[in-house]
Write a protein that holds these residues in place. Sequence first.
Motif, mmCIF file in Angstrom:
data_model
loop_
_atom_site.group_PDB
_atom_site.id
_atom_site.type_symbol
_atom_site.label_atom_id
_atom_site.label_comp_id
_atom_site.label_asym_id
_atom_site.label_seq_id
_atom_site.Cartn_x
_atom_site.Cartn_y
_atom_site.Cartn_z
ATOM 1 N N MET A 263 12.679 -14.843 32.478
ATOM 2 C CA MET A 263 11.474 -15.229 32.003
ATOM 3 C C MET A 263 10.711 -15.825 31.367
ATOM 4 S SD MET A 263 9.969 -12.320 33.332
ATOM 5 C CE MET A 263 8.514 -11.763 32.279
ATOM 6 N N ALA A 264 12.441 -16.384 30.190
ATOM 7 C CA ALA A 264 12.532 -17.631 29.385
ATOM 8 C C ALA A 264 12.210 -18.881 30.261
ATOM 9 C CB ALA A 264 13.143 -17.980 29.021
ATOM 10 N N ASP A 265 13.407 -17.993 31.501
ATOM 11 C CA ASP A 265 13.344 -20.081 32.272
ATOM 12 C C ASP A 265 11.994 -20.235 33.166
ATOM 13 O OD1 ASP A 265 16.109 -20.043 31.484
ATOM 14 O OD2 ASP A 265 17.015 -19.045 33.423
ATOM 15 N N LEU A 266 11.035 -18.873 33.748
ATOM 16 C CA LEU A 266 10.310 -19.007 34.048
ATOM 17 C C LEU A 266 8.503 -19.363 32.866
ATOM 18 C CD1 LEU A 266 10.543 -16.498 36.944
ATOM 19 C CD2 LEU A 266 10.862 -18.816 37.496
ATOM 20 N N GLN A 267 9.067 -19.091 31.753
ATOM 21 C CA GLN A 267 7.665 -19.005 30.573
ATOM 22 C C GLN A 267 6.897 -18.314 30.999
ATOM 23 O OE1 GLN A 267 7.989 -21.472 27.972
ATOM 24 N NE2 GLN A 267 9.669 -21.174 28.870
ATOM 25 N N LEU A 268 7.660 -16.316 31.819
ATOM 26 C CA LEU A 268 6.489 -15.909 31.138
ATOM 27 C C LEU A 268 7.028 -14.985 29.526
ATOM 28 C CD1 LEU A 268 7.155 -15.310 35.329
ATOM 29 C CD2 LEU A 268 5.108 -16.035 33.578
ATOM 30 N N SER A 269 5.785 -14.103 29.895
ATOM 31 C CA SER A 269 6.480 -13.579 28.582
ATOM 32 C C SER A 269 6.694 -12.553 28.965
ATOM 33 C CB SER A 269 5.552 -13.311 27.578
ATOM 34 O OG SER A 269 4.866 -12.018 27.162
ATOM 35 N N VAL A 270 7.497 -11.231 28.201
ATOM 36 C CA VAL A 270 8.299 -10.092 28.588
ATOM 37 C C VAL A 270 7.237 -8.953 28.331
ATOM 38 C CG1 VAL A 270 9.619 -8.157 27.508
ATOM 39 C CG2 VAL A 270 10.717 -10.840 28.365
ATOM 40 N N LYS A 271 6.209 -9.225 27.708
ATOM 41 C CA LYS A 271 5.147 -8.211 27.062
ATOM 42 C C LYS A 271 4.108 -8.630 27.437
ATOM 43 C CE LYS A 271 5.250 -8.582 21.983
ATOM 44 N NZ LYS A 271 4.770 -9.528 20.707
ATOM 45 N N SER A 272 4.289 -8.836 29.357
ATOM 46 C CA SER A 272 3.356 -9.022 30.552
ATOM 47 C C SER A 272 3.859 -8.431 31.358
ATOM 48 C CB SER A 272 2.783 -10.415 31.030
ATOM 49 O OG SER A 272 1.680 -10.745 29.885
ATOM 50 N N VAL A 273 5.661 -7.403 31.078
ATOM 51 C CA VAL A 273 5.503 -7.174 32.402
ATOM 52 C C VAL A 273 5.014 -5.869 32.674
ATOM 53 C CG1 VAL A 273 7.719 -5.760 33.070
ATOM 54 C CG2 VAL A 273 7.864 -8.182 32.415
ATOM 55 N N ARG A 274 4.542 -5.001 33.682
ATOM 56 C CA ARG A 274 3.769 -4.042 34.251
ATOM 57 C C ARG A 274 5.074 -2.890 33.954
ATOM 58 N NH1 ARG A 274 0.435 -2.278 38.444
ATOM 59 N NH2 ARG A 274 2.029 -2.257 39.379
ATOM 60 N N ASN A 275 6.133 -3.193 34.988
ATOM 61 C CA ASN A 275 6.860 -1.981 35.354
ATOM 62 C C ASN A 275 7.976 -3.055 36.176
ATOM 63 O OD1 ASN A 275 4.532 -2.150 37.813
ATOM 64 N ND2 ASN A 275 6.454 -1.174 38.368
ATOM 65 N N ILE A 276 9.342 -1.466 35.897
ATOM 66 C CA ILE A 276 10.301 -1.993 37.141
ATOM 67 C C ILE A 276 9.966 -1.849 37.974
ATOM 68 C CG2 ILE A 276 12.363 -1.680 37.379
ATOM 69 C CD1 ILE A 276 13.149 -2.387 34.714
ATOM 70 N N ALA A 277 10.557 -2.500 39.298
ATOM 71 C CA ALA A 277 10.179 -1.723 40.655
ATOM 72 C C ALA A 277 11.918 -1.906 41.396
ATOM 73 C CB ALA A 277 9.392 -2.105 41.796
ATOM 74 N N THR A 278 12.132 -0.326 42.072
ATOM 75 C CA THR A 278 13.411 -0.755 42.276
ATOM 76 C C THR A 278 13.424 0.020 43.955
ATOM 77 O OG1 THR A 278 16.105 -0.463 42.371
ATOM 78 C CG2 THR A 278 14.547 1.162 40.700
ATOM 79 N N ILE A 279 14.671 0.116 44.395
ATOM 80 C CA ILE A 279 15.241 1.493 45.325
ATOM 81 C C ILE A 279 15.047 3.183 44.942
ATOM 82 C CG2 ILE A 279 17.715 1.123 45.252
ATOM 83 C CD1 ILE A 279 17.294 0.930 48.918
ATOM 84 N N ASP A 280 14.945 3.808 46.081
ATOM 85 C CA ASP A 280 15.483 5.391 45.223
ATOM 86 C C ASP A 280 16.653 5.694 44.888
ATOM 87 O OD1 ASP A 280 16.323 5.639 47.831
ATOM 88 O OD2 ASP A 280 14.883 7.080 48.445
ATOM 89 N N LEU A 281 17.558 4.887 45.269
ATOM 90 C CA LEU A 281 18.973 4.669 45.138
ATOM 91 C C LEU A 281 19.393 4.978 43.845
ATOM 92 C CD1 LEU A 281 20.878 3.080 48.155
ATOM 93 C CD2 LEU A 281 20.653 5.764 47.842
ATOM 94 N N LYS A 282 18.350 3.974 42.803
ATOM 95 C CA LYS A 282 18.328 3.737 41.485
ATOM 96 C C LYS A 282 17.699 4.981 40.673
ATOM 97 C CE LYS A 282 21.238 0.162 42.185
ATOM 98 N NZ LYS A 282 22.687 0.184 41.804
ATOM 99 N N LYS A 283 16.777 5.507 41.581
ATOM 100 C CA LYS A 283 16.338 6.328 40.442
ATOM 101 C C LYS A 283 16.718 7.268 38.504
ATOM 102 C CE LYS A 283 16.323 10.941 43.081
ATOM 103 N NZ LYS A 283 15.848 11.163 43.827
ATOM 104 N N ASP A 284 18.273 7.041 39.420
ATOM 105 C CA ASP A 284 19.164 8.104 38.081
ATOM 106 C C ASP A 284 20.092 6.538 37.203
ATOM 107 O OD1 ASP A 284 20.717 7.296 40.166
ATOM 108 O OD2 ASP A 284 21.653 9.155 39.929
#
Length: 367
Positions: A263-284
């Motif tokens: 996020m720092a490299d892209l000059q984006l704010s962590v406070k603007s993250v809405r959510n994480i998205a991933t595969i169902d294998l990672k739900k736990d």
Amino acid sequence: MSKPFAAVAITKHGVEMARALVDQFPGTDLYYMSKFARGDEAERGYELFEGSVKLILPDLFKRYSGIILFISLGAVVRMIAPILEDKKTDPAVVVIDDRGEHAISVLSGHLGGANELTREVAQVIGARPVITTASDVQKTIPVDLFGRSFGWEIESFDKATPVSASVVNEERVAVVQEAGETNWWTYDRPIPDHIKVYASGKEAAEAGFDAALVVTDRLLAPEEERVLLHNGVLYRPKTLVLGIGCNRGTAAEEIEQVIAETMADLQLSVKSVRNIATIDLKKDEQGLLDVCRKYKWRMDIYTPEQLNTVPLPNPSEKVFQYTGAYGVSDPAAKLSSGADSWLLEKKKSGNVTISIARVTPEARRNA
């Protein structure tokens, strides 16, 4: 605290109204003086108290987000004055007169939600809501609530008071909006002429302004901060989705570090993250769960079949071998955000792969 609100009464008529209110207003605990006991208090879960109501108010302030007092306004002001701490933490306080004619927003009108609570309570008991906050009366932007219904987060609050003064005093106010929901004006009249919306800080600076409301998911450069925030408030809309893939057992600290550095490299704010998205294998996956819990992010989960519906520039046979999907972070970020492209295509760092996409207006509406 079992419920968010407490209603308190110290007179016969107040008790009558308070009992009627809690029957129709869910989420409200009831407290009144024991001399008005009817014998059904234990069954109904009502609390009785002896002596001055002043003695129980400090505890109620800590336990409830809103307090509805069937007590005279002057008495309430005197009693709560010694226990006030901060507008960001004090509960909403609403006062009802002994005839139930007026519901008055007394404390934490905006941040604490007293104005909205006043309207709701007034509607239930048939009272007239009394709200004196200038922005509400003038039907203009409430600076400390701007974007709150969308989940926007205020990053710089120190100038909220002078900026609010500029808004209500009809000085030149620039709304610099680079990201986030645009349907924030909800009044049944046009935006006043003294409030102008700009697509960039440069555009606003060229036009000139007395106060600024800056809505962006970008980190501001020092010069931008100097120009925009000398009398401005910075808001972080929830516009970014992080597609994440990781090896089994990856620690939360490593995942968090990769997110922060990217996020720092892209000059984006962590406070603007809405959510994480991933595969169902990672739900736990404990590391991912811990990061989401820390930042209060939700986790969007997709099956391999869903992820494979997203065309990828570089599908991975190796990832497919282990997961059944030709990619995880890239397609997950796209599916969750609704975007056609990425702000960052997958980047692998140690045990973590990360992609970033900006949420589309349609995806925000359907979230």
